[in-house]
Scaffold this motif. Structure first.
Motif, PDB file in Angstrom:
ATOM      1  N   GLY B  35     -41.240  19.873 -31.703  1.00  0.00           N
ATOM      2  CA  GLY B  35     -41.925  20.448 -32.860  1.00  0.00           C
ATOM      3  C   GLY B  35     -41.792  19.563 -34.086  1.00  0.00           C
ATOM      4  N   VAL B  36     -40.582  19.051 -34.342  1.00  0.00           N
ATOM      5  CA  VAL B  36     -40.385  18.190 -35.513  1.00  0.00           C
ATOM      6  C   VAL B  36     -41.117  16.863 -35.300  1.00  0.00           C
ATOM      7  CG1 VAL B  36     -38.686  16.931 -36.880  1.00  0.00           C
ATOM      8  CG2 VAL B  36     -38.237  19.291 -36.209  1.00  0.00           C
ATOM      9  N   ALA B  37     -41.119  16.364 -34.048  1.00  0.00           N
ATOM     10  CA  ALA B  37     -41.858  15.122 -33.762  1.00  0.00           C
ATOM     11  C   ALA B  37     -43.339  15.323 -34.086  1.00  0.00           C
ATOM     12  CB  ALA B  37     -41.681  14.727 -32.302  1.00  0.00           C
ATOM     13  N   LEU B  38     -43.892  16.459 -33.642  1.00  0.00           N
ATOM     14  CA  LEU B  38     -45.299  16.769 -33.931  1.00  0.00           C
ATOM     15  C   LEU B  38     -45.509  16.907 -35.441  1.00  0.00           C
ATOM     16  CD1 LEU B  38     -48.111  17.529 -32.892  1.00  0.00           C
ATOM     17  CD2 LEU B  38     -47.336  19.874 -32.665  1.00  0.00           C
ATOM     18  N   GLY B  39     -44.528  17.523 -36.104  1.00  0.00           N
ATOM     19  CA  GLY B  39     -44.604  17.684 -37.552  1.00  0.00           C
ATOM     20  C   GLY B  39     -44.649  16.348 -38.271  1.00  0.00           C
ATOM     21  N   ILE B  40     -43.816  15.388 -37.801  1.00  0.00           N
ATOM     22  CA  ILE B  40     -43.812  14.049 -38.415  1.00  0.00           C
ATOM     23  C   ILE B  40     -45.181  13.398 -38.224  1.00  0.00           C
ATOM     24  CG2 ILE B  40     -42.843  11.727 -38.240  1.00  0.00           C
ATOM     25  CD1 ILE B  40     -40.155  13.042 -37.551  1.00  0.00           C
ATOM     26  N   ALA B  41     -45.744  13.533 -37.021  1.00  0.00           N
ATOM     27  CA  ALA B  41     -47.070  12.960 -36.752  1.00  0.00           C
ATOM     28  C   ALA B  41     -48.115  13.570 -37.691  1.00  0.00           C
ATOM     29  CB  ALA B  41     -47.452  13.196 -35.295  1.00  0.00           C
ATOM     30  N   CYS B  42     -48.055  14.892 -37.865  1.00  0.00           N
ATOM     31  CA  CYS B  42     -49.021  15.566 -38.751  1.00  0.00           C
ATOM     32  C   CYS B  42     -48.845  15.117 -40.200  1.00  0.00           C
ATOM     33  CB  CYS B  42     -48.847  17.079 -38.686  1.00  0.00           C
ATOM     34  SG  CYS B  42     -49.412  17.790 -37.152  1.00  0.00           S
ATOM     35  N   ALA B  43     -47.585  15.043 -40.616  1.00  0.00           N
ATOM     36  CA  ALA B  43     -47.303  14.656 -42.003  1.00  0.00           C
ATOM     37  C   ALA B  43     -47.794  13.239 -42.260  1.00  0.00           C
ATOM     38  CB  ALA B  43     -45.805  14.760 -42.272  1.00  0.00           C
ATOM     39  N   TRP B  44     -47.554  12.338 -41.290  1.00  0.00           N
ATOM     40  CA  TRP B  44     -48.019  10.956 -41.438  1.00  0.00           C
ATOM     41  C   TRP B  44     -49.534  10.928 -41.570  1.00  0.00           C
ATOM     42  CZ3 TRP B  44     -51.226   8.022 -38.204  1.00  0.00           C
ATOM     43  CH2 TRP B  44     -51.352   6.676 -38.577  1.00  0.00           C
ATOM     44  N   THR B  45     -50.205  11.673 -40.673  1.00  0.00           N
ATOM     45  CA  THR B  45     -51.665  11.678 -40.686  1.00  0.00           C
ATOM     46  C   THR B  45     -52.193  12.171 -42.024  1.00  0.00           C
ATOM     47  OG1 THR B  45     -51.574  12.256 -38.354  1.00  0.00           O
ATOM     48  CG2 THR B  45     -53.702  12.470 -39.437  1.00  0.00           C
TER      49      THR B  45
END
Lengths: 219, 223
Positions: B35-45
């Protein structure tokens, strides 16, 4: 076998959504009133009162809402009352909402600068006057956006009451799915109805935050 | 009140409770990691990524944040099979938790990234770091450090929210409580016990996350 049109499904879901709205309103208003009472204890001078609220918040923020619903449902039954689902649902949601609102509001009261307390004390104001004329008017401005934001959590929280048998939007989704065998469509629609309820609240919370922040920067 | 608490069933049923506890911990660990990995990807995007990718991410975040976890879970577990995606209860529960935490943590982490001063990017570039290296060392780590308390609370909220996965028969703590009360008719006692377990789990998780924070961001502790 009966066939269901999309309109049949949507109509039934919308009818049930009324109960989601009612329960959300009851929980939010009841939780708000209880939250205010707890806030009074939390920022008051009595140590016992502060400790009580600390424990209360820890308990309700540290356990799942679903468990609180179960305990309310079965716990009230211990007193020999035949507990209807709406009563357990309303009670648990009010207690849960209050635990979050009191913490949000405490932060807002504490965000008022220390000097404001001292200045109003130096004008000879008592505690009630300080609160009424100096602290609360400023704290309320800060409190509005996060409070509106939290109302979204309350609406979403009502979904769990379906598990103890309160018939609202989520329960209706399950019932309609069992009749139509179309879980993809039904739960998709249920999600969209929740979105339609919650998104305006989320958005207005963001807009209010931006607006009130501008005002905040001026002083 | 004449009610007598009856915990005599514990001798027989404690393995069920233990199994539920293990499942809840597993769900939380896997859900948090991905979940946090996905969150980092979303935040970067949303803050640095390509523009065309931003609207879908915004839609995802808004959709998840404005619908109940229970409905997301039902949609994944009951709805997706009609598209041909079959999952076990555990897999569906993990997927729902990852998707849910991804949206919330994405917003939290984005706030951390956007608080990074412009000069930091330029400083990174002037040290001949690539864009990826700059993001990893200069932007992301301090951003995570900034928002770690908020992220920790969100992880605890997701752990507590995982109680509803019992509704699709994933065998977590709540499932154990339901199982026990259906066998022993000691509903209040079993929910009382499991509520206590959740409370302890929440306290332990908060401490653990504080520890992880100290490990990941040692400079803060030194200051």
């Amino acid at each position: 076998m009966m066939t269901f049109t999309l309109w049949d499904i949507l109509r039934n879901l919308l009818l049930a959504a009324r109960w989601t709205v009612v329960l959300s309103l009851v929980s939010f208003i009841g939780g708000g009133l209880l939250g205010m009472a707890l806030l009074y204890l939390r920022i008051g001078k009595a140590r016992a009162g502060r400790m009580f609220v600390l424990g209360y918040v820890e308990l309700f923020q540290g356990t799942p809402l679903l468990m609180q619903l179960f305990l309310a449902f079965f716990g009230l039954g211990l007193f020999g009352i035949d507990v209807p689902a709406w009563l357990a649902a309303g009670l648990a949601l009010i207690l849960w909402t209050a635990a979050f609102l009191v913490e949000i509001w405490r932060g807002c009261v504490e965000s008022v600068a220390r000097g404001q307390w001292e200045a109003s004390a130096s004008l000879g104001m008592g505690y009630v006057q300080q609160m009424r004329y100096v602290i609360l008017p400023q704290a309320v401005r800060v409190a509005v956006p996060p409070t509106v934001g939290f109302s979204v959590q309350v609406v979403k929280g009502t979904a769990l009451t379906s598990i103890i048998g309160f018939v609202e939007l989520s329960k209706a989704g399950t019932v309609v799915t069992n009749a139509t065998f179309e879980p993809f469509t039904v739960y998709g629609l249920v999600a969209l109805i929740y979105f339609a309820l919650c998104w305006p609240l989320s958005k207005s919370s963001q807009i209010l935050e931006r607006k009130l922040n501008v005002a905040h920067r001026n002083h | 009140m004449t009610y007598r608490f009856d915990y005599s069933w514990i001798a027989e049923y404690w393995p069920v409770v233990l199994k539920g506890l293990v499942t809840t911990v597993e769900l939380t660990l896997i859900g948090t990691l991905f979940g946090v990995a996905l969150g980092i990807a979303c935040a970067w995007t949303r803050s640095l990524g390509p523009r065309w990718l931003r609207p879908p991410v915004v839609a995802y975040v808004e959709l998840i944040r404005n619908t109940p976890f229970l409905i997301q879970l039902f949609f994944i577990f009951f709805g997706l099979p009609s598209l041909g995606v079959q999952m076990t209860e555990f897999q569906a529960a993990v997927l729902a938790m990852v998707i849910n935490l991804g949206a919330y943590s994405g917003e939290i982490i984005r706030a951390g990234i956007e608080a990074t001063p412009r000069g930091q990017f330029e400083a990174g570039a002037s040290l001949a770091m690539t864009r990826f290296e700059t993001f990893r060392h200069v932007v992301l780590i301090p951003a995570l450090q900034r928002i770690w308390p908020a992220l920790s609370s969100q992880i605890v909220i997701v752990m507590l929210g995982s109680a509803v996965v019992s509704q699709i028969a994933a065998e977590d703590i709540t499932f154990a409580a339901n199982f026990i009360q259906s066998r022993t008719f000691r509903a209040f006692e079993s929910y009382f016990l499991t509520t206590g377990l959740y409370l302890l789990l929440a306290l332990a998780l908060r401490q653990a996350l504080r520890g992880v924070g100290k490990m990941l961001f040692p400079r803060r502790a030194a200051r």
